[in-house]
Design an enzyme around this catalytic site. Structure first.
Site, PDB file in Angstrom:
ATOM      1  N   GLY A  30      18.085  46.578 -16.442  1.00 36.25           N
ATOM      2  CA  GLY A  30      16.998  45.608 -16.569  1.00 36.25           C
ATOM      3  C   GLY A  30      15.698  46.292 -16.938  1.00 36.25           C
ATOM      4  O   GLY A  30      15.635  47.521 -17.087  1.00 36.25           O
TER       5      GLY A  30
ATOM      6  N   GLY B 216      16.538  47.063 -10.031  1.00 40.85           N
ATOM      7  CA  GLY B 216      15.652  45.913  -9.886  1.00 40.85           C
ATOM      8  C   GLY B 216      16.377  44.740  -9.241  1.00 40.85           C
ATOM      9  O   GLY B 216      17.506  44.862  -8.767  1.00 40.85           O
TER      10      GLY B 216
ATOM     11  N   GLY C 224      21.642  40.051 -11.615  1.00 47.52           N
ATOM     12  CA  GLY C 224      22.556  39.671 -12.687  1.00 47.52           C
ATOM     13  C   GLY C 224      21.916  38.854 -13.785  1.00 47.52           C
ATOM     14  O   GLY C 224      22.601  38.349 -14.663  1.00 47.52           O
ATOM     15  N   GLY C 225      20.577  38.754 -13.720  1.00 45.40           N
ATOM     16  CA  GLY C 225      19.882  38.067 -14.808  1.00 45.40           C
ATOM     17  C   GLY C 225      20.192  38.695 -16.154  1.00 45.40           C
ATOM     18  O   GLY C 225      20.226  38.013 -17.183  1.00 45.40           O
ATOM     19  N   GLY C 226      20.452  40.003 -16.139  1.00 43.77           N
ATOM     20  CA  GLY C 226      20.820  40.695 -17.373  1.00 43.77           C
ATOM     21  C   GLY C 226      22.328  40.748 -17.575  1.00 43.77           C
ATOM     22  O   GLY C 226      22.807  41.317 -18.559  1.00 43.77           O
TER      23      GLY C 226
ATOM     24  N   GLU D  90      26.678  46.766 -11.263  1.00 44.90           N
ATOM     25  CA  GLU D  90      25.605  47.034 -10.296  1.00 44.90           C
ATOM     26  C   GLU D  90      26.154  46.999  -8.871  1.00 44.90           C
ATOM     27  O   GLU D  90      25.822  47.839  -8.042  1.00 44.90           O
ATOM     28  CB  GLU D  90      24.490  46.002 -10.454  1.00 44.90           C
ATOM     29  CG  GLU D  90      23.733  46.171 -11.761  1.00 44.90           C
ATOM     30  CD  GLU D  90      22.716  45.072 -12.018  1.00 44.90           C
ATOM     31  OE1 GLU D  90      22.738  44.045 -11.334  1.00 44.90           O
ATOM     32  OE2 GLU D  90      21.886  45.251 -12.922  1.00 44.90           O
TER      33      GLU D  90
ATOM     34  N   LYS E 205       9.075  38.793  -7.612  1.00 46.02           N
ATOM     35  CA  LYS E 205      10.485  38.712  -7.215  1.00 46.02           C
ATOM     36  C   LYS E 205      10.677  38.424  -5.731  1.00 46.02           C
ATOM     37  O   LYS E 205      11.782  38.080  -5.307  1.00 46.02           O
ATOM     38  CB  LYS E 205      11.197  40.036  -7.555  1.00 46.02           C
ATOM     39  CG  LYS E 205      11.030  40.499  -8.991  1.00 46.02           C
ATOM     40  CD  LYS E 205      11.700  39.553  -9.951  1.00 46.02           C
ATOM     41  CE  LYS E 205      11.635  40.018 -11.387  1.00 46.02           C
ATOM     42  NZ  LYS E 205      12.338  41.251 -11.675  1.00 46.02           N
TER      43      LYS E 205
END
Ligand code: A5P
Length: 224
Positions: A33, A86, A99-101, A107, A125
């Protein structure tokens, strides 16, 4: 202060924090990220004293290589003293949505191996209750519709991440509209659904330390 400045500040704080591992042999786990990208940049000047790195995504691996940082496969590593990554959201108990990416599975694997998880994040965040950020779930392609029905039954609005395939060749379902008051319980429940590879809730193994970038400086939170 711009968000990128906050990310850069926590990335540097993480490098300062782990510098005791720059002994020429320790392996450093590196997340994915934009905040992790700043961490890689901040690691770069120390490349000669870093034993090796392990990356949690192809994207991070490419950036580590570009910086000339030594990179090994996780399977080659016996111990990983620290993993720095992150988060999309993090709560007071240092449980996270990640897991946005789309790199959540690798990870979670690297985090499982690491002795210590340091989360680096800008102040946006930090949340009271997880769930405003859509919860990513990596699924085996043939199970997509079944898993989506099961997740919808848990109360979420499920959307397929269009045009996206993970590093592992799978799909991502993003679950919107959850209010996650029991992150450990929900992580376990979603993990039980056949066809789920990984849920992006990091609660059973949350962060041990949060370095949070705020306009007033980097603030530390230890897991209680
Ligand atoms: C990648 O899949 C994610 O888990 C990232 O760690 C998370 O999305 C944070 O990314 P940023 O640092 O870009 O906000």
């Amino acid at each position: 202060m711009a968000q990128d400045d906050l990310k850069r500040a926590v990335a540097q704080a993480a490098v300062d924090r782990i510098s005791g591992h720059f002994d020429g042999s320790a392996v450093i786990g590196v997340g994915s990220g934009s905040t992790a990208d700043f961490f890689i940049d901040a690691l770069s000047p120390h490349r000669a004293s870093i034993g090796a790195t392990v990356a949690s995504s192809e994207r991070s691996a490419a950036r580590l290589r570009e910086h000339g940082l030594p990179l090994v496969e996780l399977n080659e590593v016996q111990t990983l003293p620290v993993y720095v990554d992150g988060a999309d959201e993090i709560d007071a108990g240092l449980s996270m949505i990640k897991g946005g990416g789309g790199a959540l599975t690798r990870e979670k694997i690297v985090a499982a191996v690491a002795d210590r998880f340091i989360c680096i994040a800008d102040a946006s965040k930090r949340v009271e209750v997880l769930g405003r950020f859509p919860l990513p779930v990596e699924v085996i392609p043939m199970a997509r519709a079944y898993v989506a029905r099961q997740l919808a039954a848990m109360g979420g609005a499920v959307r397929l991440r269009e045009g996206f395939v993970t590093d592992n060749g799978n799909l991502i379902l993003d679950v919107h509209g959850l209010t996650i008051r029991d992150p450990v319980g929900l992580e376990q429940s979603i993990n039980q659904i056949a066809g789920v590879v990984t849920v992006g809730l990091f609660a059973r193994r949350g962060a041990d330390l949060l370095l949070l970038g705020t306009p007033q400086g980097v603030v530390q939170f230890e897991r209680r």
